[in-house]
Design a protein around this motif. Structure first.
Motif, mmCIF file in Angstrom:
data_model
loop_
_atom_site.group_PDB
_atom_site.id
_atom_site.type_symbol
_atom_site.label_atom_id
_atom_site.label_comp_id
_atom_site.label_asym_id
_atom_site.label_seq_id
_atom_site.Cartn_x
_atom_site.Cartn_y
_atom_site.Cartn_z
ATOM 1 N N ARG A 8 -0.670 19.093 4.111
ATOM 2 C CA ARG A 8 0.311 18.270 4.799
ATOM 3 C C ARG A 8 0.249 16.832 5.067
ATOM 4 O O ARG A 8 1.320 15.606 4.454
ATOM 5 N N HIS A 9 -1.585 16.456 4.854
ATOM 6 C CA HIS A 9 -1.414 14.891 5.504
ATOM 7 C C HIS A 9 -1.087 13.981 3.893
ATOM 8 O O HIS A 9 -0.716 13.091 4.505
ATOM 9 N N GLN A 67 1.091 3.923 -2.522
ATOM 10 C CA GLN A 67 0.061 5.200 -2.857
ATOM 11 C C GLN A 67 1.654 6.025 -2.963
ATOM 12 O O GLN A 67 1.572 7.761 -3.529
ATOM 13 N N ARG A 126 7.741 16.840 0.191
ATOM 14 C CA ARG A 126 8.274 16.961 1.151
ATOM 15 C C ARG A 126 9.499 17.501 0.852
ATOM 16 O O ARG A 126 9.927 18.544 2.088
ATOM 17 N N ARG A 162 16.054 10.236 5.637
ATOM 18 C CA ARG A 162 14.242 10.103 6.579
ATOM 19 C C ARG A 162 13.679 9.511 5.518
ATOM 20 O O ARG A 162 12.809 8.461 5.912
ATOM 21 N N LEU A 220 7.502 16.376 10.033
ATOM 22 C CA LEU A 220 6.004 16.577 9.609
ATOM 23 C C LEU A 220 5.067 15.336 10.280
ATOM 24 O O LEU A 220 5.341 14.190 10.161
ATOM 25 N N MET A 238 15.306 19.700 12.445
ATOM 26 C CA MET A 238 14.055 20.363 10.634
ATOM 27 C C MET A 238 12.919 19.827 11.579
ATOM 28 O O MET A 238 12.330 19.126 12.552
ATOM 29 N N VAL A 239 11.943 20.367 10.833
ATOM 30 C CA VAL A 239 10.154 20.224 11.035
ATOM 31 C C VAL A 239 9.908 18.688 10.632
ATOM 32 O O VAL A 239 10.199 18.009 9.886
ATOM 33 N N GLY A 253 2.858 13.629 9.126
ATOM 34 C CA GLY A 253 2.001 12.535 7.836
ATOM 35 C C GLY A 253 3.543 11.513 8.216
ATOM 36 O O GLY A 253 2.681 10.638 7.399
ATOM 37 N N ASP A 254 4.463 11.979 8.476
ATOM 38 C CA ASP A 254 5.792 10.321 8.322
ATOM 39 C C ASP A 254 5.341 9.350 8.989
ATOM 40 O O ASP A 254 5.248 8.406 8.251
ATOM 41 N N ARG A 265 12.299 5.435 5.753
ATOM 42 C CA ARG A 265 10.557 5.427 5.746
ATOM 43 C C ARG A 265 10.361 4.993 4.750
ATOM 44 O O ARG A 265 9.928 3.063 5.357
ATOM 45 N N PHE A 306 1.037 -1.142 0.626
ATOM 46 C CA PHE A 306 0.141 -0.367 0.330
ATOM 47 C C PHE A 306 0.903 1.338 -0.335
ATOM 48 O O PHE A 306 0.562 1.910 -0.806
ATOM 49 N N THR A 307 2.132 0.889 1.010
ATOM 50 C CA THR A 307 2.163 2.570 0.979
ATOM 51 C C THR A 307 3.575 2.512 -0.353
ATOM 52 O O THR A 307 3.407 3.975 -0.419
ATOM 53 N N GLU A 355 1.009 5.511 8.000
ATOM 54 C CA GLU A 355 0.646 4.669 7.069
ATOM 55 C C GLU A 355 -0.960 4.672 6.911
ATOM 56 O O GLU A 355 -1.432 4.384 7.693
ATOM 57 N N PRO A 356 -0.486 4.071 5.503
ATOM 58 C CA PRO A 356 -1.903 3.421 5.496
ATOM 59 C C PRO A 356 -2.503 2.430 5.119
ATOM 60 O O PRO A 356 -1.715 1.579 5.101
ATOM 61 N N GLY A 357 -3.555 1.558 5.830
ATOM 62 C CA GLY A 357 -3.785 0.622 5.192
ATOM 63 C C GLY A 357 -3.055 -0.444 6.408
ATOM 64 O O GLY A 357 -2.975 -0.819 5.893
#
Lengths: 234, 286
Positions: free
Chosen positions: A78-79, A49, A86, A121, B4, B1-2, B6-7, A125, A45-46, B10-12
């Motif tokens: 941001r979402h 997307q 980013r 970063r 975020l 750093m900011v 949303g980091d 992730r 999924f990630t 994770e979807p689903g």
């Protein structure tokens, strides 16, 4: 009761009849398989997307939109922001901090540095859990094999107690032992496939981000250079 | 750093867990239902079924055997011997209930029983008042009427004998004991004969079940064979003693004899001599 002679080799009977180490191995493999499948789907999924968002952003960026508007869009929403957006946002913010006419060298250095940091970063992730998939893919066949060897050892040891040895004495033990191997392979095969697939996907995204960083810094450099040139003329 | 917000989202995650569960459920289902885990040994399913059992030869010896051991406790052995032998009859009987093949045979049997029960009814319809209450009783009565008289008479004879025994001297007792022994031997012989007859019928029935009858033979031809048996019930040789005149029928019966092995033999090995050279006569129609 019934006159039908059946050898009860039902799956659950085999599993419950296995010795403790084999059962532990099976449990471990089941857990590993479950977690690896969980990660497989999460990563699927990630990454899907991520690729979609990257495509979208690249599309908008190269259509020649205003960089300020793009920055506002990235910082505002941001979402649903992708990694590339980013990276751009971080770079542009760093860039705007230096607007008051410093040397072009340090400006571009720190802008690139900010983008690099976000890029690292983001890659972290994206690559998370991939190592787990690799581990499951490479280790779980061995774990399953261990369970099988253990089960077969037991089966043969019990066989030595029987006077007249027939294949029927060893067969259930070997069958239950082989379940461990089956589970190990079941955990390993999808994990390996998913790992290879996701690793290549992530690597592709990484090159895209890197080239994007270079391109963005070029664009920004041009933006800094232009006003200076204008100033020199006047 | 900011960092975020949303980091980390994770979807689903949940959806992924659900999918993972689904995959494992599918795998488990494949393991459990996809593979045929139970290997049924179908060859071992040889069950001999006897729709009809020759009852008459069995009953008298059992009643005779019960009679003997009452006064003399020295001879419980015949009782013990006789008890296990009726067992094969019991064992052979239950399978018809399970098997659909036999259901047909049962149906053919049941009408006979029903006829027996129904026959008295028309006679008793002259007395319509008692019908509802009597019905269950009437069903029981015919069976008891047939069976009861024999043991009752014997018991009566017994009691008379007992009284005599008390009056007579000990020497006479000994004479009676001899008589009893003789009677026991007789009963034993009768029982053995009954057993032999029973198994002869079973062998015939088993062979008959294996015959693939050639169709459309005129009349009711009969073929006679002499079958040499081995103690395990195996067929050693089959010799044609008298042909039926139709080779197809002769061969069908001969094949059936070989197919029917092992033939049922009485568990008592002493009775085997009667089966060593077995003369069989098989009719085309029963």
């Amino acid at each position: 009761m019934s006159q039908v002679i059946t050898q009860d080799l039902s799956f659950f009977h085999l599993v419950s009849g296995a010795s403790l180490p084999v059962q532990l191995v099976m449990l471990l493999l089941l857990l590993a398989s479950f977690v690896s499948w969980w990660f497989i789907f999460r990563k699927l999924f990630t990454l899907r997307q991520e690729i979609k968002q990257t495509d979208e952003f690249e599309n908008i960026f190269w259509r020649g939109s205003d960089l300020n508007a793009l920055y506002q869009r990235a910082a505002g929403a941001r979402h649903a922001v992708g990694s590339m957006e980013r990276i751009f946002e971080a770079g542009f913010r760093e860039f705007t901090k230096y607007q008051s006419g410093v040397d072009i060298g340090p400006i571009m250095d720190s802008t690139r540095g900010a983008m690099r940091a976000v890029y690292q970063r983001e890659m972290d992730r994206l690559e998370s859990h991939l190592s787990f998939l690799a581990t499951v893919g490479s280790v779980s066949p061995y774990v399953g094999l261990f369970g099988t060897v253990w089960g077969i050892m037991n089966a043969f040891r019990e066989l030595s107690n029987v006077g007249q040895a027939t294949i029927a004495h060893v067969a259930p033990g070997i069958a239950e032992a082989l379940i461990a191997t089956a589970m190990g392979l079941f955990a390993a095969i999808p994990a390996v496939i998913a790992y290879n697939r996701y690793a290549s996907d992530t690597a592709q995204l990484a090159t895209r981000y890197e080239s994007f960083i270079e391109e963005v810094s070029n664009v920004l450099q041009r933006r800094v250079a232009k006003p200076r040139d204008m100033a020199n003329f006047s | 750093m900011v960092r975020l917000p949303g980091d980390n989202s994770e979807p689903g995650k949940l959806r992924a867990a659900l999918f993972a569960l689904l995959v494992h459920a599918a795998f488990l289902a494949l393991l459990v239902f996809g593979l045929n885990w139970k290997n049924e040994v179908s060859e071992m399913m040889s069950v001999d079924l006897w729709a009809e059992l020759p009852r008459h030869p069995v009953e008298p010896p059992s009643s005779a055997a019960k009679v003997i051991p009452e006064p003399v406790k020295v001879k419980p052995q015949p009782q013990q011997k006789t008890q296990p032998q009726p067992q094969p009859v019991i064992k052979a009987a239950p399978p018809p209930v399970r098997k659909p093949d036999i259901a047909l045979k049962d149906k053919t049997e049941k009408p006979q029983l029903k006829e027996e029960v129904k026959k008295p009814e028309p006679v008793k319809k002259e007395v319509p008042k008692k019908e509802p209450t009597k019905k269950p009783v009437e069903k029981l009565v015919p069976k008891e009427e047939v069976k009861k008289p024999e043991p009752v008479k014997k018991v009566e004879q017994k009691t008379e004998k007992k009284e005599d025994v008390r009056q007579q001297a000990e020497a006479q007792k000994q004479a009676q004991q001899r008589e009893r022994e003789a009677a026991a031997a007789k009963a034993e012989r009768a029982r053995a004969d009954g057993e032999i007859e029973k198994y002869r019928e079973m062998i015939k029935a088993k062979i008959r079940s294996r015959i693939i009858m050639p169709p459309d033979l005129p009349g009711n031809p009969a073929v006679e064979f002499t079958v040499t048996l081995l103690p395990g019930g195996d067929v050693l040789t089959v010799t044609l003693r008298k042909s039926s005149g139709y080779t197809a029928f002769d061969e069908a019966v001969e094949r059936a004899i070989y197919l029917a092995k092992p033939l049922p033999l009485p568990p008592d090995p002493g009775l085997f001599n009667a089966f060593r050279n077995l003369d069989l006569k098989v009719y085309y129609r029963e």
